[in-house]
Motif scaffolding. Sequence first.
Motif, PDB file in Angstrom:
ATOM      1  N   ARG A  14       0.835  -1.203   0.000  1.00  0.00           N
ATOM      2  CA  ARG A  14       0.000   0.000   0.000  1.00  0.00           C
ATOM      3  C   ARG A  14       0.873   1.258   0.000  1.00  0.00           C
ATOM      4  N   ASP A  15       1.938   1.275   0.809  1.00  0.00           N
ATOM      5  CA  ASP A  15       2.851   2.424   0.836  1.00  0.00           C
ATOM      6  C   ASP A  15       3.481   2.643  -0.535  1.00  0.00           C
ATOM      7  N   PHE A  16       3.912   1.569  -1.169  1.00  0.00           N
ATOM      8  CA  PHE A  16       4.498   1.674  -2.511  1.00  0.00           C
ATOM      9  C   PHE A  16       3.475   2.237  -3.495  1.00  0.00           C
ATOM     10  N   ASN A  17       2.247   1.703  -3.452  1.00  0.00           N
ATOM     11  CA  ASN A  17       1.201   2.165  -4.366  1.00  0.00           C
ATOM     12  C   ASN A  17       0.897   3.648  -4.152  1.00  0.00           C
ATOM     13  N   TYR A  18       0.865   4.088  -2.905  1.00  0.00           N
ATOM     14  CA  TYR A  18       0.649   5.513  -2.624  1.00  0.00           C
ATOM     15  C   TYR A  18       1.788   6.361  -3.188  1.00  0.00           C
ATOM     16  N   GLN A  19       3.011   5.886  -3.074  1.00  0.00           N
ATOM     17  CA  GLN A  19       4.150   6.637  -3.617  1.00  0.00           C
ATOM     18  C   GLN A  19       4.066   6.745  -5.136  1.00  0.00           C
ATOM     19  N   PHE A  79      -4.842   7.983  -7.244  1.00  0.00           N
ATOM     20  CA  PHE A  79      -5.721   6.837  -7.437  1.00  0.00           C
ATOM     21  C   PHE A  79      -6.011   6.146  -6.106  1.00  0.00           C
ATOM     22  N   MET A  80      -4.978   5.914  -5.303  1.00  0.00           N
ATOM     23  CA  MET A  80      -5.166   5.235  -4.022  1.00  0.00           C
ATOM     24  C   MET A  80      -6.084   6.041  -3.105  1.00  0.00           C
ATOM     25  N   GLU A  81      -5.940   7.358  -3.102  1.00  0.00           N
ATOM     26  CA  GLU A  81      -6.822   8.204  -2.280  1.00  0.00           C
ATOM     27  C   GLU A  81      -8.263   8.111  -2.760  1.00  0.00           C
ATOM     28  N   SER A  82      -8.463   7.993  -4.072  1.00  0.00           N
ATOM     29  CA  SER A  82      -9.828   7.870  -4.592  1.00  0.00           C
ATOM     30  C   SER A  82     -10.468   6.579  -4.109  1.00  0.00           C
ATOM     31  N   LEU A  83      -9.677   5.517  -3.985  1.00  0.00           N
ATOM     32  CA  LEU A  83     -10.216   4.261  -3.454  1.00  0.00           C
ATOM     33  C   LEU A  83     -10.593   4.419  -1.991  1.00  0.00           C
ATOM     34  N   ASP A  84      -9.741   5.119  -1.237  1.00  0.00           N
ATOM     35  CA  ASP A  84     -10.023   5.354   0.182  1.00  0.00           C
ATOM     36  C   ASP A  84     -11.282   6.190   0.376  1.00  0.00           C
ATOM     37  N   ARG A  85     -11.544   7.089  -0.571  1.00  0.00           N
ATOM     38  CA  ARG A  85     -12.739   7.944  -0.472  1.00  0.00           C
ATOM     39  C   ARG A  85     -13.997   7.215  -0.936  1.00  0.00           C
ATOM     40  N   GLY A  86     -13.840   5.996  -1.392  1.00  0.00           N
ATOM     41  CA  GLY A  86     -15.002   5.206  -1.815  1.00  0.00           C
ATOM     42  C   GLY A  86     -15.623   5.708  -3.094  1.00  0.00           C
ATOM     43  N   GLN A  87     -14.806   6.103  -4.047  1.00  0.00           N
ATOM     44  CA  GLN A  87     -15.342   6.642  -5.292  1.00  0.00           C
ATOM     45  C   GLN A  87     -15.859   5.567  -6.239  1.00  0.00           C
ATOM     46  N   GLU A  88     -15.609   4.307  -5.933  1.00  0.00           N
ATOM     47  CA  GLU A  88     -16.156   3.248  -6.770  1.00  0.00           C
ATOM     48  C   GLU A  88     -17.639   3.106  -6.454  1.00  0.00           C
ATOM     49  N   LEU A 118     -15.720   3.451 -11.764  1.00  0.00           N
ATOM     50  CA  LEU A 118     -14.592   4.019 -11.035  1.00  0.00           C
ATOM     51  C   LEU A 118     -13.845   4.926 -11.997  1.00  0.00           C
ATOM     52  N   HIS A 119     -13.742   6.185 -11.609  1.00  0.00           N
ATOM     53  CA  HIS A 119     -13.110   7.202 -12.445  1.00  0.00           C
ATOM     54  C   HIS A 119     -13.801   7.221 -13.796  1.00  0.00           C
ATOM     55  N   GLN A 120     -13.096   6.965 -14.845  1.00  0.00           N
ATOM     56  CA  GLN A 120     -13.687   7.033 -16.181  1.00  0.00           C
ATOM     57  C   GLN A 120     -13.914   5.645 -16.769  1.00  0.00           C
TER      58      GLN A 120
END
Length: 152
Positions: free
Chosen positions: A28-33, A38-47, A70-72
């Motif tokens: 998760r840390d690597f993905n955030y870096q 994108f990772m923040e959008s998942l945390d915000r429940g945008q799906e 999710l997104h576009q």
Amino acid sequence: MIVRPVNSIKVTAEVRASELEAILTWLRDFNYQQNGEFMESLDRGQELPLFLSARDVHDEVIGGLQGSFLHQWLRIDVMAVLSNYRSMGVGCLLVTEAERMAVDRGCRSSYVDTMSYQAPDFYRRLGYREVGCLPNWDSHGHDKHFFMKDLS
């Protein structure tokens, strides 16, 4: 942290819950870096989930589609039609409505995967193009096909 030579590392199938949590944290840390937005959008429940049903004149369910936005992107996870109603346009209606909703939400593309014995030709007829295939995915001779479609 001490880094040991690779030849002194042991691989085991035994993993404690705390170790698993550490491993997931590293990923998760690597993905955030690499892709924090994108990772923040998942945390915000945008799906947003999508569920559609097709019903006959008696209001009985004869087909359905499950997916998400999710997104576009529109993702189609499940699309099934009761056997008596197959090849009558029900699946086409379901996918077309999902695509219409996706465009209304700003989606530009759609994707789906299907097995060789399921619906690859169906998605091709709807304008989806194959972008990948896993041969013999089920170890019984059936391939898994991946499709996408430009909705813009």
